[in-house]
Write an enzyme that holds these catalytic residues in place. Sequence first.
Site, PDB file in Angstrom:
ATOM      1  CG  HIS A  45      -2.042   0.944   1.184  1.00 40.69           C
ATOM      2  ND1 HIS A  45      -3.093   0.925   2.068  1.00 40.69           N
ATOM      3  CD2 HIS A  45      -2.309   1.962   0.340  1.00 40.69           C
ATOM      4  CE1 HIS A  45      -3.947   1.881   1.769  1.00 40.69           C
ATOM      5  NE2 HIS A  45      -3.491   2.529   0.726  1.00 40.69           N
ATOM      6  CE  LYS A 203      27.628 -28.149 -12.304  1.00 36.12           C
ATOM      7  NZ  LYS A 203      27.924 -29.262 -13.198  1.00 36.12           N
ATOM      8  CD  GLU A 345      31.344 -29.088 -13.164  1.00 36.27           C
ATOM      9  OE1 GLU A 345      30.785 -28.109 -13.679  1.00 36.27           O
ATOM     10  OE2 GLU A 345      30.992 -30.255 -13.354  1.00 36.27           O
ATOM     11  CG  HIS A 658       4.445  -3.883 -19.889  1.00 38.59           C
ATOM     12  ND1 HIS A 658       5.558  -3.596 -19.115  1.00 38.59           N
ATOM     13  CD2 HIS A 658       3.439  -4.118 -19.017  1.00 38.59           C
ATOM     14  CE1 HIS A 658       5.231  -3.654 -17.843  1.00 38.59           C
ATOM     15  NE2 HIS A 658       3.959  -3.979 -17.757  1.00 38.59           N
ATOM     16  CG  ASP A 707      -2.838  -0.271 -15.648  1.00 37.82           C
ATOM     17  OD1 ASP A 707      -3.360   0.850 -15.812  1.00 37.82           O
ATOM     18  OD2 ASP A 707      -2.004  -0.501 -14.758  1.00 37.82           O
ATOM     19  NE  ARG A 726       7.034  -8.282  -9.387  1.00 32.05           N
ATOM     20  CZ  ARG A 726       6.265  -8.013 -10.431  1.00 32.05           C
ATOM     21  NH1 ARG A 726       6.262  -8.829 -11.470  1.00 32.05           N
ATOM     22  NH2 ARG A 726       5.512  -6.930 -10.441  1.00 32.05           N
TER      23      ARG A 726
END
Length: 778
Positions: A45, A203, A345, A658, A707, A726
């Site tokens: 908000h 690995k 590795e 977009h 939008d 994110r």
Amino acid sequence: MAASGRSRKSAALGKYRKKRSFAETPEPAGKRGSKSGRSYVIQEHHARSHHFDFRLEMNGVLVSWAVPRGMPASREEKRLAVHVEDHPLEYGSFEGEIPEGNYGAGTVTIWDSGEWLPKERAWKKSFSGGKLKFFLRGGRLQGEYLLVKSGEEPNWLLRKLSDEAPAKPVEQLDREKPAFIPFQLARVVSTVPEGDDWIHEIKLDGYRIQAVKTGKTVKLYTRNGHDWTDRFGTLATRIGKLSTKDFILDGEAVVHDKKGRTSFGLLQEALGVRGKKRSGAEISFVCFDILHHNGVNLRPLPLSERLKWLDRLSLEDKGPLRRSKTWPAENGPELFREACRLGLEGVISKKLTQPYAPDRREWSKSKCRPRQEFIVCGYLPPKSSLPAFSSLVLGTLENNRLVPRGKVGTGFKEDERRSLLKKLNPLKTSRAAFDIEDRKVVWVSPELVVEVEYAEITRDGSIRQGCFIALREDKGPREVHLDGIRSASAHNESSKVCGIVISNPDRVVFPSDGITKIEVASYFERVGELMMPFLIRKPLAVLRAPEGLAGQQFFQKSFPTHLPRHVYQRTLDDGTEIFTIRNVKGLVSLAQFGVIEIHPWGAPLPQGDKPDSLIWDLDPDASVPWVEVKGAAILLRDFLAERGLDTIVKTSGGKGLHVILPVKKQHGWDVLKPFTKEVARQIASLSPQQFTITASKAKRSGKIYIDWLRNGRGATCIAPWCVRARPGAPVSMPISWSDLRSLQPAGFSFQEPPQMPSDWTNIVAQKISKAVIKDLGL
């Protein structure tokens, strides 16, 4: 049930409604719902003070707290949570702009949502007394949390207790027939990730293999889905004896040397791919995951639960069929150091709380020494006693073009040189892959892929001290891009990027991904020349996270105190304070200042009142299939093309797309903002069941929100090629219209190479004529 323990009657939402005028705000009036739900939502908000709203569904309403500093990311953090009025259940899907003059004026967006579960059977009694232990199981958050009253109302404390949340019951999982599944891949990181929910593995140096058992048949697939069952001889038969049930196993086919280390060279000799007969060495299958068992799809389960299912198979620590050994979180750094000391590795790290997600690179890979695949673009004739050739000319594919990466001339055995030359001779071509000074190069069609170990990438992008490892038949040239992350062993790397000193270079910015501050700065340097045409002379807004995503995040449109280097601030004629950058140094300076996201205005200086681009953000509800989002973008493209206007498209870095219309700086926002709204309205009118232009999230369930509000003086949108704040470090990536149909919903991540589509190179700004404006009824 409210935090004070008061009884809930029909007036449960009275306080909420009293504070709002629903004729002026898009927020839902709502009504009390059923008493059985367990949803939660966290809304960001941007009001008078930036905060997060945390809401738990209880007794037909959303019991709500304002959390100024956001959800706690670790057990050490405590967050003040201010108890506020209950909200209607419809508010759980609300996103939009609360107009000025209304209670809570500002922008509301959904930050996370999912399901919550009380930990105790008698939770209602505990909650009435001011305490609640609960689990969150959502898109971003997984784990156990505690809410406890701190003194008098409205103050509570919110804490995270662990990263573990109850798994989804098996009876709720899909049932299906086993078939090849795209692999969960790992991204290269500079440091071994920290956190209690990680486990670590050595690995392995082999071929990644997926074993699919259906009935009595076992198939072994490579990462590209090629069936290599015949190549591995008796290995498939041995795997089939692990269980009478159907299954899908994920693991690595390897050969161990005398010291117990896996060796890719020995594996190739055992498979007879180096021009020799099979060596007869035993090929082992090291299993580290199970994706399917007896008809049940296990991929949605967290790794911790999948490993329990793997326990049901009789896999040993040694022998031809073995279980991969794991180390707990706290042993990660020590394991990495030991792996490097032994010449291995590196380390693979995985989160115990995550499902198996092929569309996201959730696992991480820490390398002791840089090592990756390159495309063979040519070779140099032999020198002195060397047979076949002296070195291979290497390249990678970046932005759909070959980029030179130097040469490799060591690491080959004589028979390997001759065997490789036999494969290269049929590929000879007169066409050079790229420009280099050496005229003796014999160019070949870029079809073969080799794995090379090297010391570093030089400033001009070439490898230094390269050493040939192997020919990679399991990978194609279109998969070969330069790793975007520096080697984890480069402890002596400079803390300067583009000449800018990066303070706290090892600070982890993306906690779940292990991406550090210097890697964010290096990414901006890498994509800077692509981004600058969209940033120069544009006022900017930025999202800063000085302590990384685990700390406070906030938007900033000016710098009231310290101004970063190469960033320029000024005041427009109407008194608006803005800042801009002029070059890549300015971009890197923002990264040094903790900036992650960069949002330019749609109109350049001097006053930002005449746009050079318009944008429509296609924002789908979670239930909308991805194919419909792509279809919406194409519909919008065609609508504008019919009016002589050409568009370009990029991913949002989230769940949408977009669509951008470059225009000449001819009209002001007073003309073009209504234009964008009318285009959105007419598209929405074509299929009201599919589209909406209403910002209210409650009114767009199951629809795509077009939008148009990102158009206007001071309105912004995420810049092309910019990373998003994110998990997974997604990128808002430009794409070509021709590639849109095959685009997957996961989009692009920080680790993938940036691309410049031809659409974006060729398009020029266009006039929006009065005839077009009149055609739209304006």
